[in-house]
Design a protein around this motif. Structure first.
Motif, short mmCIF file in Angstrom:
data_model
loop_
_atom_site.label_atom_id
_atom_site.label_comp_id
_atom_site.label_asym_id
_atom_site.label_seq_id
_atom_site.Cartn_x
_atom_site.Cartn_y
_atom_site.Cartn_z
N ALA B 151 -104.67 19.48 10.91
CA ALA B 151 -105.40 18.55 11.76
C ALA B 151 -105.90 17.36 10.95
CB ALA B 151 -106.57 19.26 12.44
N HIS B 152 -106.38 17.63 9.75
CA HIS B 152 -106.89 16.51 8.92
C HIS B 152 -105.77 15.59 8.47
CE1 HIS B 152 -111.04 17.61 9.07
NE2 HIS B 152 -110.86 18.80 8.56
N VAL B 153 -104.59 16.16 8.21
CA VAL B 153 -103.43 15.32 7.87
C VAL B 153 -103.11 14.38 9.02
CG1 VAL B 153 -100.95 15.35 7.48
CG2 VAL B 153 -102.41 16.93 6.22
N VAL B 154 -103.10 14.94 10.23
CA VAL B 154 -102.79 14.13 11.40
C VAL B 154 -103.84 13.05 11.60
CG1 VAL B 154 -102.49 14.14 13.90
CG2 VAL B 154 -101.54 16.00 12.53
N GLN B 155 -105.10 13.43 11.46
CA GLN B 155 -106.19 12.46 11.66
C GLN B 155 -106.05 11.29 10.70
OE1 GLN B 155 -109.25 12.89 13.90
NE2 GLN B 155 -108.97 10.71 13.50
N GLN B 156 -105.78 11.61 9.45
CA GLN B 156 -105.70 10.57 8.45
C GLN B 156 -104.53 9.61 8.71
OE1 GLN B 156 -105.92 12.15 4.58
NE2 GLN B 156 -106.06 10.15 3.58
N SER B 157 -103.37 10.19 9.02
CA SER B 157 -102.20 9.37 9.35
C SER B 157 -102.47 8.51 10.57
CB SER B 157 -101.02 10.28 9.66
OG SER B 157 -100.07 10.22 8.67
N PHE B 158 -103.09 9.09 11.55
CA PHE B 158 -103.40 8.40 12.80
C PHE B 158 -104.34 7.23 12.53
CE2 PHE B 158 -103.84 7.93 17.26
CZ PHE B 158 -105.17 7.75 17.55
N THR B 160 -104.79 5.59 9.83
CA THR B 160 -104.07 4.54 9.10
C THR B 160 -103.23 3.69 10.04
OG1 THR B 160 -103.90 6.13 7.29
CG2 THR B 160 -102.59 4.12 7.11
N LEU B 161 -102.57 4.32 10.99
CA LEU B 161 -101.69 3.59 11.90
C LEU B 161 -102.47 2.70 12.85
CD1 LEU B 161 -98.86 2.93 12.89
CD2 LEU B 161 -99.02 4.89 14.44
N ILE B 162 -103.54 3.24 13.45
CA ILE B 162 -104.21 2.43 14.46
C ILE B 162 -104.87 1.20 13.86
CG2 ILE B 162 -104.57 4.12 16.26
CD1 ILE B 162 -107.30 4.64 15.24
N ASP B 163 -105.24 1.30 12.56
CA ASP B 163 -105.80 0.11 11.93
C ASP B 163 -104.83 -1.08 11.99
OD1 ASP B 163 -107.68 1.76 9.28
OD2 ASP B 163 -108.22 1.14 11.32
N GLN B 174 -92.40 -0.08 15.84
CA GLN B 174 -91.45 1.04 16.00
C GLN B 174 -91.17 1.70 14.65
OE1 GLN B 174 -87.42 -0.01 17.08
NE2 GLN B 174 -87.26 1.77 18.42
N ALA B 175 -90.99 0.87 13.62
CA ALA B 175 -90.73 1.43 12.28
C ALA B 175 -91.96 2.17 11.77
CB ALA B 175 -90.34 0.32 11.32
N ALA B 176 -93.15 1.54 11.96
CA ALA B 176 -94.37 2.18 11.48
C ALA B 176 -94.65 3.48 12.23
CB ALA B 176 -95.56 1.22 11.65
N TYR B 177 -94.29 3.46 13.53
CA TYR B 177 -94.52 4.66 14.34
C TYR B 177 -93.60 5.79 13.90
CZ TYR B 177 -94.94 7.55 18.56
OH TYR B 177 -95.15 8.59 19.44
N ASP B 179 -92.44 6.21 10.91
CA ASP B 179 -93.04 6.72 9.66
C ASP B 179 -94.21 7.64 9.96
OD1 ASP B 179 -92.54 3.76 7.56
OD2 ASP B 179 -91.26 5.48 8.04
N PHE B 180 -95.01 7.24 10.95
CA PHE B 180 -96.16 8.05 11.33
C PHE B 180 -95.70 9.41 11.83
CE2 PHE B 180 -99.96 9.45 13.24
CZ PHE B 180 -99.76 9.71 14.59
N VAL B 181 -94.71 9.42 12.71
CA VAL B 181 -94.23 10.69 13.25
C VAL B 181 -93.69 11.58 12.12
CG1 VAL B 181 -92.48 11.77 14.71
CG2 VAL B 181 -93.72 9.80 15.54
N ILE B 182 -92.95 10.97 11.20
CA ILE B 182 -92.43 11.76 10.09
C ILE B 182 -93.57 12.33 9.24
CG2 ILE B 182 -91.14 11.56 7.91
CD1 ILE B 182 -89.25 9.62 9.41
N SER B 183 -94.64 11.57 9.09
CA SER B 183 -95.74 12.07 8.26
C SER B 183 -96.50 13.21 8.92
CB SER B 183 -96.70 10.93 7.92
OG SER B 183 -97.47 10.59 9.06
N VAL B 184 -96.46 13.30 10.24
CA VAL B 184 -97.23 14.36 10.90
C VAL B 184 -96.35 15.44 11.51
CG1 VAL B 184 -99.15 12.81 11.42
CG2 VAL B 184 -97.39 13.19 13.14
N GLN B 185 -95.03 15.29 11.46
CA GLN B 185 -94.14 16.16 12.25
C GLN B 185 -94.23 17.64 11.89
OE1 GLN B 185 -90.16 14.79 11.55
NE2 GLN B 185 -90.32 15.04 9.33
#
Lengths: 472, 198, 212
Positions: B151-158, B160-163, B174-177, B179-185
Motif C-alpha cells: 500500500a505504501h509503495v502505491v501511495q508513494q507512486s501515486f 509522485t504522479l499526481i504532482d 500516457q507514458a507517465a501513466y 510507468d506508474f502502472v508498471i511501478s505498482v503492478q
C-alpha cells in the motif's frame, strides 16, 4: 538413507504410470471379515513400485482407504485415533479450509460424494490403470468378480478417465489445452534420475531431491525428523496420504474469457491469445516455461528434461516474465520467497491424474450448455501430510495470495472466485508484453467431490487383511 | 477473547532464564540491533508486523507499593510478543526452517529449550510456554505486513504522479501513466478476509 | 535499542492486579470478563486513538513451570500486560488514551493495584511509568508510517487498483482527465475507519492440533 524397498510400496505412489486409461472404483465394505478376505485376494494383484525393466504391464491395480474405510475394517481404536486429524475428519469437513464453499460446496457434488448416509460412505478407492480400453474392462470384470465372490463390498460408483486424444494422438493435455505433467517433485531414493527444478534448491544453485519423508511415511522429512504418522510404525511406513478431487472444468467459460481478454492484450491477435494463456499458468500451452521463454513457446525446451523445469524467479521479482500470481509460481515458488527456497520444501506435493469427459477441439463451437458437459480432471495428490502440504497449498497459495504478495487474490484457474476478483499480469514498456488486469474472474474449475485416503504399503495391507494391526 | 484478529495473530510467550544467562542474551540483542544485516532475515520473513522481546529481571517486576506483595523470584523472565500473519503452524514452520540459528541464539538461554529444529518438539515447547491474549486490537485487520508495504509503495507512486499529471500533454501523461502502472503492478493485491483458522 | 524503532514505539506495561479474597469473581477474572465483551472491531475504543497500530491486553496469571530440572516458582501477583505498537511515546500515548477513552481505561485498570484514575493526568502518567518495562528488542516491519498514513495508503491501493482496471485501453486525453478527477476525489476522501473487516458468513474454527 536406507534404500527403498519398492516391492513394499504401491506403484501408484512411486511413479505416474503413463497409461492413458483409468477407472477409479469407490467401494463400500459390507462386512469386515469379507472385506479382509477381499484384501487377501488383492494382495497378489496390487501393483507395487517394482521397476518395469522387463516390460510394462498391460494394467495396474492399486488401493487406498478413507478413515471410515479403516473403521469399517475394524482396525483397533487406538490405531484409528492416531491418524492425522484432517484424515479422520475427511475432506468434506475441511471445506472451509479448502475453499470448498459456494459453488464448490458439497451441495453441488456428485451423489457419490454428497450422500452422507451410512451405507453410502466411501471406504476405499480401487484404481485400475490400463494401456487400452479393452484391458481396462477386462480388469474391471475380474475385480468385480473378486468383490462379488467375497461378498465384501458394493461398488458405489466408478469414475472413468482417459488421456485426451487430439488428431488421433494421445496427448498430455487437459481440457483447457494446457500440457500437464510437469514439475512433480523428485524425492531421495524414489526416482532413478532427477531433473533440475523438481527437487529442492541448494545454496549453490543446484537442485537436489527432496527428503523421502515428504512423500513416504517412515522416512526423514525436510524438517529433519520422521513425519507424524499413525501407530504402529509398521502400519504407516512406506505408506502415504492421497487427496482425490473431481475437478469439473468450464471449458466454454474459459474459452470465452480467453477470447475476450486476448482482444485487449498486446496486438490482440492469435499470438497474443497464446501469450495471454501462458501468463495465466506460467507455461505456454505446450509446456514451455514462461520464465525461461516469455516470448514464444519452444519445443526444444519442453522436451529437454534438463531445461524444462530448470529455472528460478530471482531475475524476475517484478513478474514481467512470469506473473507473480501465475499458477506454477504460486504452487512452486522456488526461490521467490528468498532464503534459497527453504520456505517451500515442506509444501511440495506429487500430482497424479487424468482428464475425464469428451474432448472439445479448439475450433469447435460452444455455448452455455458446453459448461454443463461432465468434463474435467480426476485429480490426485500424494503427500506425507495432507494438512501441511496439500491443505496448506490449497488454502494459502491457491485461494489466498499473501505469500505471493498478492493480498487476498486467488489462483486464476483454480481459485474459488467471489464477485469482482481480478488477476494482474505484470508487464513492461514493450507493446507485446503490456500490463493487463483481467477483471471479474469467473470460476473456471468447480469441485464435484472427493475425499482423503491412506495408501498403505503392501505390508500394511497384509496386516489389515489378516486383522493383525496392533497399536501396542 | 482470541489470539487472532483478522489476518494477524497475537502470540505471547514467557520463559525462565538463570540470571547469569540473561547477560548473554542482552549482548545478543545488542549485537542484533546494531549489526543491521543480521536483521535482514527477520525482515525478509515478511509475515511479522511487529514483534518484541522483553527481559524482566527477577527483581524488576513492577512494584507499585502496598497492598501489592513484592515478587521474590529465582529466575529472570523473557517475554515474547509477536504480531504475525498466517497460522500458528505456518509461523513456527517458517522460523524453524530458515531462522533456526537466530532462534536458538535467543532462546537457548531459557530453561529446557529443546532447540528450534526439529520442528515438532520445538512446537511442543512453544505450546507449553505460550499464554493467550484477552483482547487484541488492530487498526487494519484485513491487511498483512505485505499488504501494508504494498500500500505504501502505491501511495508513494501515486503521489509522485499526481504532482505532475495535470501539467502534461496527453501523450506525456500516457507514458507517465504506463510507468506508474508498471511501478505498482505487483502491489495491487486486494485486501480482505483472512483464511479460516485451522 | 529499547522502545523506539523508527517512528513506532513499543510500549510494554505490566500492571499488578488487585488481590482481594473477598472479591467475587476475583479482580483478574473481572478484567477478563470485561475484555471478553469489549469489541475488537470498528466499535473498539482503540479506534479513537489515532496513534494505535496494534495493541493487546493480556492477563498473565503466573510464570510458567517448564519442568524438572527447572525450579517451580510462582508470582505473588497477577499482572495485566498492555503491549502496544503506537506512534508516540508513553507520555504522549497514555495522555491521548486518557483524553479519548477514560471510561474504558477505568473499567479495566480499576482492578489494578494503585491505579489513580484518569482524572489527575500527572498521577495517571506517574502510575503508568512505574508499570513500564523497557522493551529489550523491538522489531517493526514498517516503522516509518503512522496509523493514519497506513489507513490512507490501504484506501489508495484499493482505489488505484479499481481505477487501473476500469481504465484499460482508454485514449490518453480521456485517461488524463479521468485520472486528475479521480486523484482529486481520493485526496479529499475522508480517512477510512480503522479496525473494519469485511462481513463474512459463519466461520468455523477447525482444529489442526500439533500433528500438522
Amino acid at each position: 538413507m536406507s534404500k527403498l524397498n519398492a516391492t513394499d510400496i504401491q506403484g501408484f505412489v512411486l511413479r505416474g504410470y503413463n497409461m492413458p486409461y483409468a477407472r477409479y472404483c469407490f467401494l463400500h465394505f459390507t462386512s469386515a471379515p469379507n472385506a479382509r478376505a477381499l484384501m487377501r485376494e488383492l494382495l497378489g494383484v496390487i501393483t507395487t513400485g517394482q521397476l518395469w525393466d522387463q516390460g510394462k504391464p498391460q494394467s495396474t491395480v492399486n488401493i487406498a482407504f478413507t478413515h471410515k474405510g479403516l473403521v469399517s475394517l475394524q482396525l483397533p481404536l487406538a490405531t484409528l485415533i492416531t491418524f492425522p486429524v484432517e484424515f479422520q475428519l475427511g475432506m468434506k469437513a475441511r471445506g472451509g479450509i479448502l475453499g470448498d464453499t459456494g459453488i464448490n460446496g458439497p451441495e453441488h457434488w456428485d451423489n457419490l460424494w454428497q450422500d452422507d448416509s451410512e451405507d453410502a460412505e466411501v471406504h476405499a478407492w480401487l484404481a485400475i490403470h490400463a494401456l487400452s480400453q479393452e484391458v481396462l474392462e477386462d480388469r474391471f470384470v475380474y475385480l468385480q468378480a473378486l468383490i462379488s465372490q467375497t461378498e465384501s463390498a458394493q461398488i458405489l460408483d466408478t469414475q472413468d478417465a482417459a488421456a485426451l486424444v487430439e488428431g488421433g494422438k494421445v496427448t498430455l493435455k487437459e481440457h483447457f489445452g494446457y500440457t500437464d505433467g510437469f514439475g512433480n517433485p523428485d524425492y531421495l531414493g524414489v526416482c532413478r534420475s532427477t531433473q533440475p527444478g523438481q527437487g529442492k534448491l541448494m545454496p549453490d544453485g543446484t537442485w537436489q531431491p527432496l527428503a523421502t519423508g515428504e512423500l513416504l511415511l517412515g522416512y526423514a522429512d525436510e524438517a529433519g525428523e520422521l513425519p507424524v504418522a499413525p501407530v504402529p510404525h509398521i502400519l504407516a511406513a512406506n505408506g502415504t496420504f492421497m487427496v482425490y478431487r473431481k475437478l469439473h472444468q468450464n471449458v466454454a467459460t474459459f474459452r470465452r474469457f480467453l477470447d475476450s481478454w486476448s482482444s485487449r492484450y498486446g496486438a490482440g491477435d492469435a499470438q497474443a491469445r497464446e501469450k495471454l494463456a501462458s501468463k495465466f499458468i506460467g507455461r505456454w500451452r505446450d509446456g514451455t516455461p514462461v520464465e525461461v521463454s516469455p516470448d514464444a513457446p519452444d519445443p526444444t525446451l519442453t522436451q529437454d528434461p534438463n531445461r524444462s523445469t530448470n529455472f528460478t524467479y530471482s531475475n524476475d521479482a517484478a513478474g514481467t516474465r512470469c506473473p507473480v500470481g501465475a499458477h506454477i509460481r504460486r504452487v512452486h515458488p522456488r526461490d521467490a520467497f528468498g532464503f534459497e527456497g527453504r520456505l517451500i520444501n515442506r509444501r511440495r506435493i506429487t500430482r497424479r491424474g487424468l482428464p475425464y469427459g469428451p474432448y472439445l477441439p479448439e475450433d469447435a463451437q460452444f455455448d452455455e450448455l458446453t459448461d454443463k458437459t461432465d468434463r474435467g480432471v480426476a485429480f490426485m495428490v500424494l503427500n506425507a501430510s495432507i494438512s501441511r502440504q496439500f491443505e496448506f497449498v490449497q488454502q494459502q497459495w491457491i485461494n489466498y495470495g499473501n505469500d505471493a504478495h498478492q493480498g487476498n487474490e486467488k489462483d486464476l484457474l483454480l481459485g474459488n472466485h467471489g464477485p469482482g476478483e481480478k488477476y494482474v499480469i505484470q508487464g513492461d514498456r514493450n507493446a507485446a508484453n503490456p500490463p493487463l488486469i483481467c477483471a471479474n474472474l469467473p470460476n473456471f474449475v468447480e469441485l464435484r467431490g472427493g475425499d482423503y485416503f491412506f495408501i498403505p504399503s503392501i505390508t500394511a495391507l497384509g496386516l489389515i487383511a489378516m486383522n493383525l494391526v496392533d497399536p501396542r | 477473547m482470541s489470539n487472532i484478529n483478522g489476518k494477524v495473530y497475537a502470540m505471547n510467550a514467557i520463559t525462565p532464564m538463570r540470571t547469569w544467562k540473561t547477560w548473554i542474551l542482552r549482548l545478543v540483542f545488542f549485537i542484533l540491533w546494531n549489526v543491521k544485516p543480521l536483521q535482514n532475515d527477520l525482515i525478509n520473513l515478511s509475515f511479522i508486523q511487529f514483534a518484541r522481546w522483553v527481559i524482566i529481571p527477577r527483581d524488576k517486576f513492577p512494584f507499585v507499593g502496598a497492598p501489592q506483595r513484592a515478587e521474590s523470584l529465582k529466575y529472570d523472565y523473557l517475554l515474547f510478543f509477536s504480531n504475525f500473519n498466517g497460522t500458528w503452524n505456518q509461523y513456527i514452520d517458517a522460523f524453524s526452517a530458515v531462522l533456526s540459528k537466530g532462534l536458538d541464539l535467543i532462546w537457548r538461554w531459557s530453561e529446557k529449550f529443546p532447540g528450534s529444529t526439529p520442528v515438532t518438539i520445538f512446537k511442543e515447547y512453544i505450546a507449553r510456554v505460550q499464554f493467550d491474549t484477552d483482547y487484541y486490537y488492530t487498526a487494519y485487520p484485513n491487511a498483512t505486513a505485505n499488504d501494508v508495504k504494498a500500500a505504501h509503495v502505491v501511495q508513494q507512486s501515486f503521489d509522485t504522479l499526481i504532482d505532475r499529471a495535470a501539467g502534461m500533454t496527453p501523450e506525456q501523461f500516457q507514458a507517465a501513466y504506463l510507468d506508474f502502472v508498471i511501478s505498482v503492478q505487483a502491489h495491487l493485491g486486494d485486501t480482505g478476509e483472512a483464511p479460516v483458522v485451522f | 535499542m529499547g522502545n523506539q524503532n523508527g517512528k513506532v514505539y513499543g510500549l510494554t506495561l505490566l500492571c499488578p492486579i488487585l488481590e482481594d479474597d473477598r472479591a467475587t469473581p476475583s479482580h483478574d477474572l473481572q478484567i477478563r470478563y470485561y475484555l471478553a465483551q469489549l469489541s475488537t472491531g470498528p466499535e473498539s475504543p482503540f479506534t479513537r486513538s489515532s496513534s494505535t497500530h496494534l495493541a493487546r491486553l493480556v492477563v498473565m496469571d503466573d510464570v510458567v513451570y517448564v519442568g524438572a530440572p527447572a525450579c517451580e516458582e510462582h508470582l505473588n501477583s497477577k499482572y495485566l500486560i498492555f503491549e502496544t505498537n503506537c506512534d508516540s511515546d508513553l507520555d504522549g500515548y497514555m495522555t491521548e488514551l486518557a483524553q479519548t477513552i477514560p471510561d474504558t481505561l477505568d473499567q479495566i485498570w480499576q482492578h489494578c493495584t494503585g491505579y489513580p484514575g484518569t482524572r489527575d493526568l500527572s498521577a495517571f502518567l506517574r502510575y503508568m511509568r512505574s508499570c513500564q518495562i523497557e522493551t529489550t528488542f523491538f522489531f517493526a516491519a514498517t516503522n516509518d508510517k503512522n496509523r493514519n498514513e497506513t489507513l490512507a495508503a490501504l484506501q489508495t491501493q484499493r482505489s488505484v487498483a479499481e481505477f487501473i482496471t476500469a481504465h484499460q485501453g482508454m485514449d490518453p486525453a480521456q485517461l488524463q482527465r479521468e485520472f486528475v478527477a479521480f486523484a482529486g476525489r481520493l485526496k479529499s476522501a475522508p480517512l477510512p475507519k480503522p479496525a473494519v473487516f469485511p462481513q463474512s458468513a459463519e466461520r468455523s474454527i477447525q482444529t489442526g492440533g500439533h500433528n500438522e
